[in-house]
Design a protein around this motif. Structure first.
Motif, PDB file in Angstrom:
ATOM      1  N   TYR A  91       1.791  41.553  37.147  1.00 33.98           N
ATOM      2  CA  TYR A  91       1.850  40.350  37.979  1.00 33.98           C
ATOM      3  C   TYR A  91       1.651  40.663  39.460  1.00 33.98           C
ATOM      4  O   TYR A  91       0.836  40.032  40.139  1.00 33.98           O
ATOM      5  CB  TYR A  91       3.176  39.612  37.771  1.00 33.98           C
ATOM      6  N   LYS A  92       2.383  41.647  39.990  1.00 31.87           N
ATOM      7  CA  LYS A  92       2.315  41.931  41.428  1.00 31.87           C
ATOM      8  C   LYS A  92       0.920  42.381  41.849  1.00 31.87           C
ATOM      9  O   LYS A  92       0.407  41.926  42.873  1.00 31.87           O
ATOM     10  CB  LYS A  92       3.363  42.974  41.823  1.00 31.87           C
ATOM     11  N   GLU A  93       0.313  43.263  41.081  1.00 33.11           N
ATOM     12  CA  GLU A  93      -1.041  43.710  41.427  1.00 33.11           C
ATOM     13  C   GLU A  93      -2.054  42.590  41.269  1.00 33.11           C
ATOM     14  O   GLU A  93      -2.956  42.449  42.085  1.00 33.11           O
ATOM     15  CB  GLU A  93      -1.442  44.929  40.586  1.00 33.11           C
ATOM     16  N   SER A  94      -1.897  41.797  40.213  1.00 32.49           N
ATOM     17  CA  SER A  94      -2.799  40.660  40.016  1.00 32.49           C
ATOM     18  C   SER A  94      -2.664  39.663  41.159  1.00 32.49           C
ATOM     19  O   SER A  94      -3.661  39.188  41.707  1.00 32.49           O
ATOM     20  CB  SER A  94      -2.518  39.965  38.688  1.00 32.49           C
ATOM     21  N   ARG A  95      -1.436  39.356  41.513  1.00 26.62           N
ATOM     22  CA  ARG A  95      -1.189  38.408  42.608  1.00 26.62           C
ATOM     23  C   ARG A  95      -1.820  38.907  43.900  1.00 26.62           C
ATOM     24  O   ARG A  95      -2.509  38.173  44.596  1.00 26.62           O
ATOM     25  CB  ARG A  95       0.308  38.205  42.788  1.00 26.62           C
ATOM     26  N   SER A  96      -1.609  40.168  44.212  1.00 22.34           N
ATOM     27  CA  SER A  96      -2.164  40.762  45.422  1.00 22.34           C
ATOM     28  C   SER A  96      -3.695  40.735  45.395  1.00 22.34           C
ATOM     29  O   SER A  96      -4.348  40.396  46.384  1.00 22.34           O
ATOM     30  CB  SER A  96      -1.660  42.193  45.573  1.00 22.34           C
ATOM     31  N   SER A  97      -4.270  41.072  44.263  1.00 21.57           N
ATOM     32  CA  SER A  97      -5.725  41.097  44.111  1.00 21.57           C
ATOM     33  C   SER A  97      -6.320  39.691  44.221  1.00 21.57           C
ATOM     34  O   SER A  97      -7.338  39.477  44.879  1.00 21.57           O
ATOM     35  CB  SER A  97      -6.082  41.727  42.759  1.00 21.57           C
ATOM     36  N   ILE A  98      -5.662  38.721  43.587  1.00 20.33           N
ATOM     37  CA  ILE A  98      -6.134  37.327  43.661  1.00 20.33           C
ATOM     38  C   ILE A  98      -6.082  36.837  45.111  1.00 20.33           C
ATOM     39  O   ILE A  98      -7.044  36.242  45.611  1.00 20.33           O
ATOM     40  CB  ILE A  98      -5.306  36.422  42.734  1.00 20.33           C
ATOM     41  N   LEU A  99      -4.969  37.065  45.781  1.00 19.38           N
ATOM     42  CA  LEU A  99      -4.836  36.617  47.170  1.00 19.38           C
ATOM     43  C   LEU A  99      -5.849  37.305  48.081  1.00 19.38           C
ATOM     44  O   LEU A  99      -6.416  36.671  48.976  1.00 19.38           O
ATOM     45  CB  LEU A  99      -3.406  36.839  47.673  1.00 19.38           C
ATOM     46  N   ASN A 100      -6.090  38.585  47.868  1.00 22.53           N
ATOM     47  CA  ASN A 100      -7.077  39.315  48.660  1.00 22.53           C
ATOM     48  C   ASN A 100      -8.473  38.716  48.442  1.00 22.53           C
ATOM     49  O   ASN A 100      -9.216  38.488  49.403  1.00 22.53           O
ATOM     50  CB  ASN A 100      -7.069  40.800  48.309  1.00 22.53           C
ATOM     51  N   ASN A 101      -8.815  38.469  47.191  1.00 21.76           N
ATOM     52  CA  ASN A 101     -10.130  37.891  46.903  1.00 21.76           C
ATOM     53  C   ASN A 101     -10.248  36.460  47.424  1.00 21.76           C
ATOM     54  O   ASN A 101     -11.314  36.046  47.874  1.00 21.76           O
ATOM     55  CB  ASN A 101     -10.433  37.956  45.406  1.00 21.76           C
ATOM     56  N   TYR A 102      -9.164  35.716  47.393  1.00 19.74           N
ATOM     57  CA  TYR A 102      -9.170  34.368  47.964  1.00 19.74           C
ATOM     58  C   TYR A 102      -9.421  34.439  49.475  1.00 19.74           C
ATOM     59  O   TYR A 102     -10.199  33.664  50.027  1.00 19.74           O
ATOM     60  CB  TYR A 102      -7.854  33.652  47.662  1.00 19.74           C
ATOM     61  N   MET A 103      -8.771  35.392  50.127  1.00 20.27           N
ATOM     62  CA  MET A 103      -8.982  35.587  51.562  1.00 20.27           C
ATOM     63  C   MET A 103     -10.449  35.931  51.843  1.00 20.27           C
ATOM     64  O   MET A 103     -11.060  35.401  52.774  1.00 20.27           O
ATOM     65  CB  MET A 103      -8.076  36.699  52.082  1.00 20.27           C
ATOM     66  N   LEU A 104     -11.017  36.788  51.015  1.00 22.46           N
ATOM     67  CA  LEU A 104     -12.424  37.149  51.188  1.00 22.46           C
ATOM     68  C   LEU A 104     -13.338  35.943  50.972  1.00 22.46           C
ATOM     69  O   LEU A 104     -14.318  35.762  51.704  1.00 22.46           O
ATOM     70  CB  LEU A 104     -12.790  38.296  50.238  1.00 22.46           C
ATOM     71  N   LEU A 105     -13.015  35.108  49.991  1.00 21.76           N
ATOM     72  CA  LEU A 105     -13.799  33.890  49.763  1.00 21.76           C
ATOM     73  C   LEU A 105     -13.743  32.981  50.990  1.00 21.76           C
ATOM     74  O   LEU A 105     -14.769  32.480  51.445  1.00 21.76           O
ATOM     75  CB  LEU A 105     -13.293  33.135  48.531  1.00 21.76           C
TER      76      LEU A 105
END
Length: 124
Positions: free
Chosen positions: A24-38
């Protein structure tokens, strides 16, 4: 869209740019990072449109072109750049869809059908 999603699934795996699915924590971090990049890429689309408007203004003011001519030239000048930025946005959107195993073709057409059949609240 299926071709794009499949291409990007393989491309992102090859580049090691996949959204983490370890926990969960890594997925959450990865999703938020990719959202920021988008959102950064969306901002870059806005910058390209701003360049079009600035170029239009400059061509009218400095070269005496009418707005329609100037706007046509400006759009052509920045068309390739905007295409690249829109492609970046599409890549991130497809990455999210792939992560959640969403068929964007299916989802898109269902959504457009829903929009077409709903009552527009602005029209009374």
């Amino acid at each position: 869209m299926k071709d794009i999603q499949e291409f990007l699934k393989n491309f992102q795996k090859e580049m090691n740019w996949e959204i983490s699915d370890k926990n969960y924590k890594e997925s959450r971090s990865s999703i938020l990072n990719n959202y920021m990049l988008l959102t950064t890429e969306i901002g870059e689309v806005a910058e390209e449109f701003r360049s079009i408007f600035n170029k239009t203004y400059k061509l009218v003011k400095e070269e005496g072109l009418n707005e329609e001519e100037a706007f046509k030239i400006a759009k052509e000048t920045y068309k390739e750049n905007i295409g690249k930025e829109l492609s970046d946005c599409l890549a991130y959107l497809a990455k999210f869809a792939n992560y959640l195993e969403i068929d964007l073709d299916d989802s898109f057409y269902k959504k457009m059908s829903e929009i077409k059949s709903r009552v527009n609240k602005d029209q009374r």
